[in-house]
Design a protein around this motif. Structure first.
Motif, mmCIF file in Angstrom:
data_model
loop_
_atom_site.group_PDB
_atom_site.id
_atom_site.type_symbol
_atom_site.label_atom_id
_atom_site.label_comp_id
_atom_site.label_asym_id
_atom_site.label_seq_id
_atom_site.Cartn_x
_atom_site.Cartn_y
_atom_site.Cartn_z
ATOM 1 N N ALA A 38 0.825 -1.213 0.000
ATOM 2 C CA ALA A 38 0.000 0.000 0.000
ATOM 3 C C ALA A 38 0.856 1.259 0.000
ATOM 4 C CB ALA A 38 -0.940 -0.006 1.210
ATOM 5 N N ILE A 39 1.930 1.258 0.761
ATOM 6 C CA ILE A 39 2.822 2.426 0.783
ATOM 7 C C ILE A 39 3.399 2.672 -0.604
ATOM 8 C CG2 ILE A 39 5.016 3.318 1.677
ATOM 9 C CD1 ILE A 39 4.226 1.883 4.358
ATOM 10 N N ALA A 40 3.823 1.600 -1.278
ATOM 11 C CA ALA A 40 4.375 1.752 -2.633
ATOM 12 C C ALA A 40 3.328 2.341 -3.578
ATOM 13 C CB ALA A 40 4.872 0.406 -3.157
ATOM 14 N N GLU A 41 2.093 1.888 -3.472
ATOM 15 C CA GLU A 41 1.045 2.427 -4.347
ATOM 16 C C GLU A 41 0.743 3.884 -4.023
ATOM 17 O OE1 GLU A 41 -3.464 1.589 -5.985
ATOM 18 O OE2 GLU A 41 -2.805 0.516 -4.193
ATOM 19 N N LEU A 73 7.285 -1.105 -8.237
ATOM 20 C CA LEU A 73 7.492 -1.862 -7.000
ATOM 21 C C LEU A 73 6.155 -2.381 -6.478
ATOM 22 C CD1 LEU A 73 9.264 -2.798 -4.603
ATOM 23 C CD2 LEU A 73 8.867 -0.528 -3.591
ATOM 24 N N PHE A 74 5.137 -1.543 -6.499
ATOM 25 C CA PHE A 74 3.792 -1.933 -6.084
ATOM 26 C C PHE A 74 3.319 -3.163 -6.865
ATOM 27 C CE2 PHE A 74 -0.632 -1.300 -7.674
ATOM 28 C CZ PHE A 74 -1.315 -1.786 -6.567
ATOM 29 N N ALA A 83 -6.117 -3.152 3.833
ATOM 30 C CA ALA A 83 -4.839 -2.570 4.235
ATOM 31 C C ALA A 83 -4.653 -1.206 3.586
ATOM 32 C CB ALA A 83 -3.690 -3.502 3.857
ATOM 33 N N TYR A 84 -5.048 -1.085 2.325
ATOM 34 C CA TYR A 84 -4.900 0.190 1.618
ATOM 35 C C TYR A 84 -5.663 1.297 2.336
ATOM 36 C CZ TYR A 84 -4.884 3.781 -1.909
ATOM 37 O OH TYR A 84 -4.717 4.971 -2.550
ATOM 38 N N ILE A 85 -6.874 1.014 2.753
ATOM 39 C CA ILE A 85 -7.683 2.015 3.458
ATOM 40 C C ILE A 85 -6.975 2.478 4.729
ATOM 41 C CG2 ILE A 85 -9.827 2.344 4.777
ATOM 42 C CD1 ILE A 85 -11.152 0.504 2.600
ATOM 43 N N ALA A 86 -6.474 1.529 5.509
ATOM 44 C CA ALA A 86 -5.790 1.874 6.760
ATOM 45 C C ALA A 86 -4.532 2.695 6.496
ATOM 46 C CB ALA A 86 -5.454 0.610 7.549
#
Length: 109
Positions: free
Chosen positions: A14-17, A46-47, A68-71
């Motif tokens: 999620a951080i990579a995105e 990387l994502f 996870a993306y939402i959080a």
């Protein structure tokens, strides 16, 4: 893959995105250097690669990853954008993470 490792992988993914999408936003909305598009592209690559490391099929991975993306997006909102989270943000993130856990922890068939 155990749940802690899987969750960590979801969060790194999620951080990579988010980085890959946030940098172009800075270029387009805040007149930042177009050179930011290079690390943005690398982050999105990387994502995509990180998604291939997840142990289940692509569609199930995307479904669980959404929680996870939402959080992570809400954490980004707080830590990077400096916006205070509301109780509704927290409740929504909790529900999304619970959904992620239900999908990710289902018995294998």
């Amino acid at each position: 893959m155990d749940f802690i490792k899987l969750t960590a992988l979801f969060f790194v993914t999620a951080i990579a995105e988010i980085v890959g999408c946030y940098l172009p936003w800075l270029v387009l909305r805040q007149d930042k250097s177009p050179w930011l598009l290079l690390p943005a592209a690398l982050s999105l690559a990387l994502f995509a690669w990180l998604l291939t490391l997840h142990p289940t099929g692509a569609a199930r991975t995307y479904a669980a990853y959404g929680g996870a993306y939402i959080a992570v997006a809400l954490l980004w909102l707080r830590l990077v954008d400096g916006v205070a989270l509301t109780r509704y943000d927290m409740a929504g993130a909790g529900l999304a993470l619970a959904g992620m856990a239900v999908i990710a922890l289902q018995p294998s068939t």
